[in-house]
Design a protein around this motif. Structure first.
Motif, PDB file in Angstrom:
ATOM      1  N   GLU A   1      34.084  41.899  33.519  1.00 11.03           N
ATOM      2  CA  GLU A   1      32.760  41.717  34.657  1.00 11.03           C
ATOM      3  C   GLU A   1      33.706  42.145  35.840  1.00 11.03           C
ATOM      4  O   GLU A   1      33.222  42.655  36.940  1.00 11.03           O
ATOM      5  CB  GLU A   1      32.265  40.458  34.530  1.00 11.03           C
ATOM      6  CG  GLU A   1      31.275  40.362  35.635  1.00 11.03           C
ATOM      7  CD  GLU A   1      30.687  38.787  35.689  1.00 11.03           C
ATOM      8  OE1 GLU A   1      30.103  38.444  36.702  1.00 11.03           O
ATOM      9  OE2 GLU A   1      31.036  37.880  34.737  1.00 11.03           O
ATOM     10  N   TYR A   2      35.056  41.602  35.927  1.00  9.89           N
ATOM     11  CA  TYR A   2      35.988  41.762  36.974  1.00  9.89           C
ATOM     12  C   TYR A   2      36.593  43.155  37.068  1.00  9.89           C
ATOM     13  O   TYR A   2      37.522  43.123  37.831  1.00  9.89           O
ATOM     14  CB  TYR A   2      36.707  40.680  37.461  1.00  9.89           C
ATOM     15  CG  TYR A   2      35.613  39.415  38.060  1.00  9.89           C
ATOM     16  CD1 TYR A   2      34.729  38.915  37.305  1.00  9.89           C
ATOM     17  CD2 TYR A   2      35.935  39.203  39.496  1.00  9.89           C
ATOM     18  CE1 TYR A   2      33.994  37.823  37.986  1.00  9.89           C
ATOM     19  CE2 TYR A   2      35.164  38.519  40.152  1.00  9.89           C
ATOM     20  CZ  TYR A   2      34.172  37.586  39.327  1.00  9.89           C
ATOM     21  OH  TYR A   2      33.461  36.791  40.154  1.00  9.89           O
ATOM     22  N   GLY A   3      36.502  43.973  36.224  1.00  6.02           N
ATOM     23  CA  GLY A   3      37.047  45.233  35.921  1.00  6.02           C
ATOM     24  C   GLY A   3      38.086  45.597  35.111  1.00  6.02           C
ATOM     25  O   GLY A   3      38.602  46.415  35.205  1.00  6.02           O
ATOM     26  N   ALA A   4      38.568  44.595  34.396  1.00  8.49           N
ATOM     27  CA  ALA A   4      39.508  44.855  33.268  1.00  8.49           C
ATOM     28  C   ALA A   4      39.086  45.734  32.302  1.00  8.49           C
ATOM     29  O   ALA A   4      37.906  45.198  31.628  1.00  8.49           O
ATOM     30  CB  ALA A   4      39.963  43.450  32.915  1.00  8.49           C
ATOM     31  N   THR A   5      39.814  46.553  31.959  1.00  5.99           N
ATOM     32  CA  THR A   5      39.237  47.653  31.008  1.00  5.99           C
ATOM     33  C   THR A   5      40.008  47.142  29.563  1.00  5.99           C
ATOM     34  O   THR A   5      39.228  47.465  28.605  1.00  5.99           O
ATOM     35  CB  THR A   5      39.915  49.007  31.137  1.00  5.99           C
ATOM     36  OG1 THR A   5      41.408  48.993  31.487  1.00  5.99           O
ATOM     37  CG2 THR A   5      39.182  49.531  32.287  1.00  5.99           C
ATOM     38  N   GLU A   6      40.979  46.437  29.740  1.00  5.43           N
ATOM     39  CA  GLU A   6      41.461  46.082  28.324  1.00  5.43           C
ATOM     40  C   GLU A   6      42.014  44.689  28.595  1.00  5.43           C
ATOM     41  O   GLU A   6      42.422  44.289  29.850  1.00  5.43           O
ATOM     42  CB  GLU A   6      42.961  46.775  27.888  1.00  5.43           C
ATOM     43  CG  GLU A   6      42.550  48.083  27.328  1.00  5.43           C
ATOM     44  CD  GLU A   6      43.913  48.756  26.856  1.00  5.43           C
ATOM     45  OE1 GLU A   6      45.000  48.170  27.022  1.00  5.43           O
ATOM     46  OE2 GLU A   6      43.957  49.907  26.736  1.00  5.43           O
ATOM     47  N   VAL A   7      42.222  43.759  27.457  1.00  8.37           N
ATOM     48  CA  VAL A   7      42.767  42.277  27.677  1.00  8.37           C
ATOM     49  C   VAL A   7      43.897  42.414  26.880  1.00  8.37           C
ATOM     50  O   VAL A   7      43.617  42.585  25.464  1.00  8.37           O
ATOM     51  CB  VAL A   7      41.847  41.341  27.501  1.00  8.37           C
ATOM     52  CG1 VAL A   7      42.822  39.886  27.818  1.00  8.37           C
ATOM     53  CG2 VAL A   7      40.850  41.271  28.336  1.00  8.37           C
ATOM     54  N   ARG A   8      44.979  42.571  27.319  1.00  5.21           N
ATOM     55  CA  ARG A   8      46.193  42.573  26.235  1.00  5.21           C
ATOM     56  C   ARG A   8      46.878  41.214  26.242  1.00  5.21           C
ATOM     57  O   ARG A   8      47.236  40.602  26.964  1.00  5.21           O
ATOM     58  CB  ARG A   8      47.451  43.575  26.963  1.00  5.21           C
ATOM     59  CG  ARG A   8      46.670  44.961  27.357  1.00  5.21           C
ATOM     60  CD  ARG A   8      48.016  45.846  27.820  1.00  5.21           C
ATOM     61  NE  ARG A   8      47.546  46.965  27.968  1.00  5.21           N
ATOM     62  CZ  ARG A   8      47.972  48.285  28.430  1.00  5.21           C
ATOM     63  NH1 ARG A   8      49.551  48.045  29.054  1.00  5.21           N
ATOM     64  NH2 ARG A   8      47.590  49.334  28.715  1.00  5.21           N
ATOM     65  N   VAL A   9      46.821  40.871  24.822  1.00  2.36           N
ATOM     66  CA  VAL A   9      47.096  39.688  24.403  1.00  2.36           C
ATOM     67  C   VAL A   9      48.550  39.397  23.813  1.00  2.36           C
ATOM     68  O   VAL A   9      48.633  39.978  22.879  1.00  2.36           O
ATOM     69  CB  VAL A   9      45.842  38.754  23.527  1.00  2.36           C
ATOM     70  CG1 VAL A   9      46.379  37.506  23.117  1.00  2.36           C
ATOM     71  CG2 VAL A   9      44.571  39.106  24.234  1.00  2.36           C
ATOM     72  N   ALA A  10      49.267  38.565  24.411  1.00  2.00           N
ATOM     73  CA  ALA A  10      50.724  38.368  23.673  1.00  2.00           C
ATOM     74  C   ALA A  10      50.496  36.852  23.236  1.00  2.00           C
ATOM     75  O   ALA A  10      50.565  36.135  24.165  1.00  2.00           O
ATOM     76  CB  ALA A  10      51.934  38.486  24.802  1.00  2.00           C
ATOM     77  N   SER A  11      50.344  36.608  22.072  1.00  2.00           N
ATOM     78  CA  SER A  11      50.321  35.391  21.510  1.00  2.00           C
ATOM     79  C   SER A  11      51.533  34.766  21.583  1.00  2.00           C
ATOM     80  O   SER A  11      52.357  34.834  20.117  1.00  2.00           O
ATOM     81  CB  SER A  11      49.432  35.224  20.001  1.00  2.00           C
ATOM     82  OG  SER A  11      48.252  35.809  20.405  1.00  2.00           O
ATOM     83  N   VAL A  12      52.166  34.230  22.467  1.00  2.00           N
ATOM     84  CA  VAL A  12      53.648  33.700  22.403  1.00  2.00           C
ATOM     85  C   VAL A  12      53.694  32.386  22.467  1.00  2.00           C
ATOM     86  O   VAL A  12      54.847  31.683  22.616  1.00  2.00           O
ATOM     87  CB  VAL A  12      54.197  34.314  23.569  1.00  2.00           C
ATOM     88  CG1 VAL A  12      54.464  35.709  23.633  1.00  2.00           C
ATOM     89  CG2 VAL A  12      53.730  33.984  25.128  1.00  2.00           C
ATOM     90  N   GLY A  13      52.598  31.423  22.098  1.00  2.00           N
ATOM     91  CA  GLY A  13      52.540  30.060  22.113  1.00  2.00           C
ATOM     92  C   GLY A  13      53.465  29.257  23.328  1.00  2.00           C
ATOM     93  O   GLY A  13      53.026  29.778  24.374  1.00  2.00           O
TER      94      GLY A  13
END
Ligand SMILES: Cc1cc2nc3c(=O)[nH]c(=O)nc-3n(C[C@H](O)[C@H](O)[C@H](O)COP(=O)(O)OP(=O)(O)OC[C@H]3O[C@@H](n4cnc5c(N)ncnc54)[C@H](O)[C@@H]3O)c2cc1C
Length: 316
Positions: A50-62
Motif C-alpha cells: 500500500e505504501y509503494g513497495a513492489t517487493e518485500v525481500r525477506v532475510a530470515s536471519v533469526g
C-alpha cells in the motif's frame, strides 16, 4: 533509481517511521522493502504494498537481525542490485549501516531530515551541532545509504498501490563473537515511543514535579511526554522521558516545552522539531529564542486554558 528501504518492525508490525521511509523512497524511485527476521505477516506485506513497495525481500536471519555484522551481511545480500538504501536513524541502524558501507563501498549519511535526487545523485539535508547549522550533503559514491530521522516525512500511501511480491533472500551469515542470549524490551511509556512521537509535550523544573497537566495535554494531542534532565534527576519522572544531549533526541512535528528554561543541553535534543511552543513564567527564558510560539505565564494557568480551547475546537 533503484531504492531499498530497511523496514523497522515492532512485534511483526510495520512501524510508522518505516512507512515514512517508504514514502520518502517513492520520491527517489520504485522501492523494495527489506525485512529482517521472521517472515512478515500477510497484513504487513499488504501494508508495505500500500505504501509503494513492489517487493518485500525477506532475510530470515533469526537473532542475526540483532547482531550488526550479520544484519549488515543480510542487507548487503538483499540490496545487491539497488543503489540507494534508506533506513530509520537509530543507534542500532547506525552501527549496521556503517558496517554495510564498509562491505559495499557506499556513502553514508545518518540523521538526515530528508533526501532528494539532484542530477542523478542523492542529496540529503539536516541540521547539525544542536541544530545551529543546516547541512546539505551530496553522496557521490555509486551506492548511497541514508539514515532518516523519524517524523521528517509525512507517511502517505502510494497513489497507485500494488501488491508487493515476497522474495526470500539467501544469506550466508558471517561468524560473530557475539551471541544473543536474552532479549527484554525496555518498558515503553504508554502510546508512541518518545523518539518517534509526532507530538512531544515536555515538562521541566517548572512543573514542580506535577506532570498531570503535561500528561493530559500530551494525551489530548496524541503525543508522548518528555522531560528535562533536572526533572528526571529529581525523580519526578523516569529517565526514559529525558530529552536532550544525554537523553533522547526528538524531532516531532510539534514540541511543547512547559516550565523548561532551554539550556543548551536540552535544546540539543529538540531544536530540530517542526514547531516549538514554549510556556514559561520568565519572559527572558532562553527557550523563547528558538520557539515559534511563546506564552509567558504559569503552565498551571496556561495548559488548562489550552486544553479547554483544543477540546472546544474539536467539538465545534
Ligand atoms: C553534561 C550535561 C548534560 C546535560 N544533558 C541534559 C539533557 O540531555 N537534557 C536536559 O534537559 N538537560 C541536560 N542537562 C542539564 C541542563 O544543563 C539544565 O540544567 C536542564 O535542562 C534544566 O532543566 P529545566 O529547564 O527543567 O530547569 P531550569 O533551568 O531550572 O528551568 C525551569 C524553568 O521553569 C520556569 N518556570 C518555573 N515555574 C514555572 C511555571 N509555574 N510555569 C511555567 N514556567 C515555570 C522557570 O522560569 C525556568 O525557566 C545537562 C547538563 C550537563 C552538564
Amino acid at each position: 533509481m533503484s531504492v531499498a528501504v530497511l523496514i523497522e518492525q515492532r512485534g511483526g508490525e510495520v512501524t510508522r517511521p518505516a512507512l515514512e521511509a517508504l514514502t520518502l523512497a517513492r520520491s527517489l524511485g520504485s522501492p523494495v522493502a527489506v525485512w529482517l527476521g521472521d517472515a512478515p505477516s500477510a497484513d504487513a506485506v499488504a501494508q508495505l504494498g500500500e505504501y509503494g513497495a513492489t517487493e518485500v525481500r525477506v532475510a530470515s536471519v533469526g537473532d542475526g537481525a540483532r547482531l550488526p555484522a550479520q544484519a549488515a551481511a543480510a542487507i548487503a545480500a538483499a540490496t545487491a542490485d539497488t543503489s540507494v538504501l534508506i533506513v530509520i536513524s537509530t543507534f542500532v541502524t547506525k552501527e549496521i549501516v556503517t558496517r554495510l558501507a564498509v562491505l559495499t563501498g557506499a556513502g553514508v549519511v545518518v540523521d538526515a531530515a530528508g533526501a532528494e535526487l539532484v542530477e542523478g545523485k542523492v542529496e540529503t539535508f539536516q541540521t547539525v551541532f544542536a541544530a545551529t547549522w543546516n547541512v546539505r550533503t551530496r553522496i557521490d559514491a555509486e551506492r548511497a545509504i541514508v539514515g532518516i530521522r523519524p517524523n521528517t516525512t509525512q507517511a502517505s500511501p502510494a497513489d497507485q498501490p500494488g501488491a508487493a511480491t515476497v522474495v526470500d533472500v539467501a544469506v550466508e551469515l558471517p561468524e560473530t563473537r557475539e551471541r544473543v542470549t536474552h532479549v527484554e524490551p525496555v518498558a515503553q511509556q504508554d502510546g508512541v515511543p518518545l523518539s518517534e512521537a509526532p507530538v512531544v509535550v515536555s515538562g521541566g523544573r517548572g512543573t514542580g514535579g506535577d506532570y498531570t497537566l503535561v500528561s493530559e495535554l500530551a494525551e489530548l494531542l496524541g503525543g508522548a511526554v518528555g522531560a528535562s534532565r533536572d526533572a528526571t534527576d529529581e525523580g519526578w519522572i523516569s529517565h526514559e522521558h529525558m530529552v536532550g544531549q544525554t537523553g533522547t533526541t526528538v524531532t516531532p512535528a510539534l514540541y511543547v516545552a512547559c516550565g523548561i528554561s532551554g539550556a543548551v543541553h536540552h535544546r540539543g535534543g529538540m531544536q530540530a522539531s517542526g514547531t516549538i511552543v514554549s510556556i514559561n513564567m520568565d519572559p527572558d527564558a532562553p527557550i523563547f529564542e528558538i520557539s515559534d510560539f511563546g506564552v509567558v505565564g504559569s503552565l498551571f494557568d496556561v495548559i488548562p486554558q489550552a486544553i479547554e480551547r483544543i477540546k472546544a475546537h474539536r467539538g465545534a
